[in-house]
Design an enzyme around this catalytic site. Structure first.
Site, mmCIF file in Angstrom:
data_model
loop_
_atom_site.group_PDB
_atom_site.id
_atom_site.type_symbol
_atom_site.label_atom_id
_atom_site.label_comp_id
_atom_site.label_asym_id
_atom_site.label_seq_id
_atom_site.Cartn_x
_atom_site.Cartn_y
_atom_site.Cartn_z
ATOM 1 N N VAL A 26 -2.931 9.750 -7.340
ATOM 2 C CA VAL A 26 -2.140 10.435 -6.322
ATOM 3 C C VAL A 26 -0.693 10.436 -6.789
ATOM 4 C CG1 VAL A 26 -1.388 10.433 -3.914
ATOM 5 C CG2 VAL A 26 -3.727 9.749 -4.507
ATOM 6 N N ASP A 86 -4.636 3.160 -13.113
ATOM 7 C CA ASP A 86 -4.855 2.023 -14.013
ATOM 8 C C ASP A 86 -6.159 2.278 -14.767
ATOM 9 O OD1 ASP A 86 -2.583 0.257 -13.189
ATOM 10 O OD2 ASP A 86 -3.595 0.387 -11.260
ATOM 11 N N GLN A 90 -3.296 -12.582 -13.104
ATOM 12 C CA GLN A 90 -3.069 -11.378 -13.904
ATOM 13 C C GLN A 90 -1.596 -11.136 -14.214
ATOM 14 O OE1 GLN A 90 -4.984 -9.094 -10.643
ATOM 15 N NE2 GLN A 90 -3.531 -7.472 -11.153
ATOM 16 N N SER A 109 3.051 0.777 -6.504
ATOM 17 C CA SER A 109 3.780 -0.197 -5.693
ATOM 18 C C SER A 109 5.091 -0.598 -6.352
ATOM 19 C CB SER A 109 2.914 -1.439 -5.472
ATOM 20 O OG SER A 109 1.720 -1.106 -4.784
ATOM 21 N N ARG A 110 5.168 -0.479 -7.665
ATOM 22 C CA ARG A 110 6.381 -0.883 -8.388
ATOM 23 C C ARG A 110 7.465 0.192 -8.369
ATOM 24 N NH1 ARG A 110 2.329 -3.820 -11.452
ATOM 25 N NH2 ARG A 110 2.918 -6.024 -11.580
ATOM 26 N N HIS A 121 -3.416 4.035 -2.614
ATOM 27 C CA HIS A 121 -4.355 3.093 -2.002
ATOM 28 C C HIS A 121 -5.065 3.719 -0.797
ATOM 29 C CE1 HIS A 121 -1.271 0.192 -3.721
ATOM 30 N NE2 HIS A 121 -2.379 -0.169 -4.330
ATOM 31 N N LEU A 149 0.818 -1.212 0.000
ATOM 32 C CA LEU A 149 0.000 0.000 0.000
ATOM 33 C C LEU A 149 0.853 1.263 0.000
ATOM 34 C CD1 LEU A 149 -2.784 -0.943 2.586
ATOM 35 C CD2 LEU A 149 -2.707 -1.415 0.123
ATOM 36 N N HIS A 150 0.374 2.251 -0.750
ATOM 37 C CA HIS A 150 0.983 3.585 -0.764
ATOM 38 C C HIS A 150 -0.139 4.607 -0.656
ATOM 39 C CE1 HIS A 150 -0.382 3.759 -4.929
ATOM 40 N NE2 HIS A 150 0.323 2.679 -5.210
#
Length: 284
Positions: A176, A150, A61, A186-187, A37, A33-34
């Site tokens: 954000v 996304d 996925q 997250s990446r 999220h 989470l960042h």
């Protein structure tokens, strides 16, 4: 905050909540989470009585050679962040809990999944649609919150929910960003300090495309070429695609019509990760 790991526990908990007349806000994530999220959790908390977070790294996925095994899974830290942001219950299933047998049924959304991420990652959206449908079925009637970063995924989920009459209202929430414009992801943890600085070129290219539209350019191919040239000038960035699309059909119009809205979408690889970003623009 309750942490539940089985489908039956999660389903029964939310059924009890609704039986008491309370509304549910669902935030599906893969964890790590960042602030992006957390903004979804806060939006759900603002709108709904009970906030339900799901954390599940969905193998369906990820394609062959992608980062499934390396995907960050800081569960304890995620739970701390989730509770502080207003989560009431967190669903943390294992892969065997979600898929106790090999999956013979997949959910496929046509047309919206054939380009962009669908072209680069052919099995990706079937995996997303399938796991999101499972989560919707487990959670039951609710509002579900997804980030606009996304954007293609958001469009796919919206169409899927409408086509299948799922008892879920889809809520899209703004991207954000870091202070330098990089979309939170997250990446981003995969980036070295040099790559992290180079990655800001993605947002700069999007803003340059938006500026062209605001100045009167109506040919999508000209705008796309200009955005691509900015990415290509950064040695550490490798462009996957830069497109101008209608936000609902995800198709590129022949010309931009005054009074409409378009979405600029871009993906570039910087170091190991592929980084997504997009920007909505009103056509003057």
């Amino acid at each position: 905050m309750q942490v539940l790991s089985t489908k039956s526990e999660f389903r029964e908990h939310l059924e009890t909540v609704r039986a008491l007349g309370r509304t549910v806000g669902l935030v599906p994530t893969m964890g790590a989470l960042h602030e992006g999220h957390l903004s979804l959790l806060r939006a759900a908390a603002n709108d709904c009585d009970v906030v339900a977070l799901t954390i599940f790294v969905n193998p369906l996925q990820f394609g062959a050679g992608e980062d499934l095994d390396a995907y960050p899974r800081p569960l304890e830290h995620d739970l701390e962040l989730a509770e502080a942001a207003g989560a009431d219950v967190v669903f943390t299933p294992t892969t065997s809990e979600m898929y106790p047998e090999p999956t013979l049924t997949n959910v496929h959304v046509d047309r919206l999944t054939s380009s962009m991420e669908g072209a680069s990652r052919p099995t990706h959206f079937d995996g997303v649609s399938t796991v999101v449908t499972k989560l919707f079925n487990i959670a039951g009637p609710c509002r579900a919150y997804f980030g606009e970063k996304d954007f293609q995924q958001l469009a796919v989920v919206r169409r899927m929910a409408a086509d299948l009459d799922q008892s879920v209202e889809i809520v899209g929430c703004p991207i954000v960003r870091e202070t330098d414009g990089l979309a939170m992801s997250s990446r981003n943890v995969y980036l070295s300090s040099t790559e992290r600085e180079a990655a800001t070129v993605i947002n700069r290219a999007l803003r340059a495309g938006a500026a062209m539209i605001e100045a009167g350019e109506s040919d999508p191919s000209v705008i796309e070429a200009h955005m691509a040239s900015i990415i290509n000038a950064e040695p550490l960035a490798a462009l996957d695609y830069a497109v101008v699309v209608d936000p609902e059909s995800l198709l590129t119009p022949d010309r931009l019509a005054s009074g409409t809205t378009v979405r600029l979408l871009m993906v570039a690889q910087v170091g190991t990760p592929r980084l997504l970003d997009n920007l909505g623009v009103d056509v003057p």
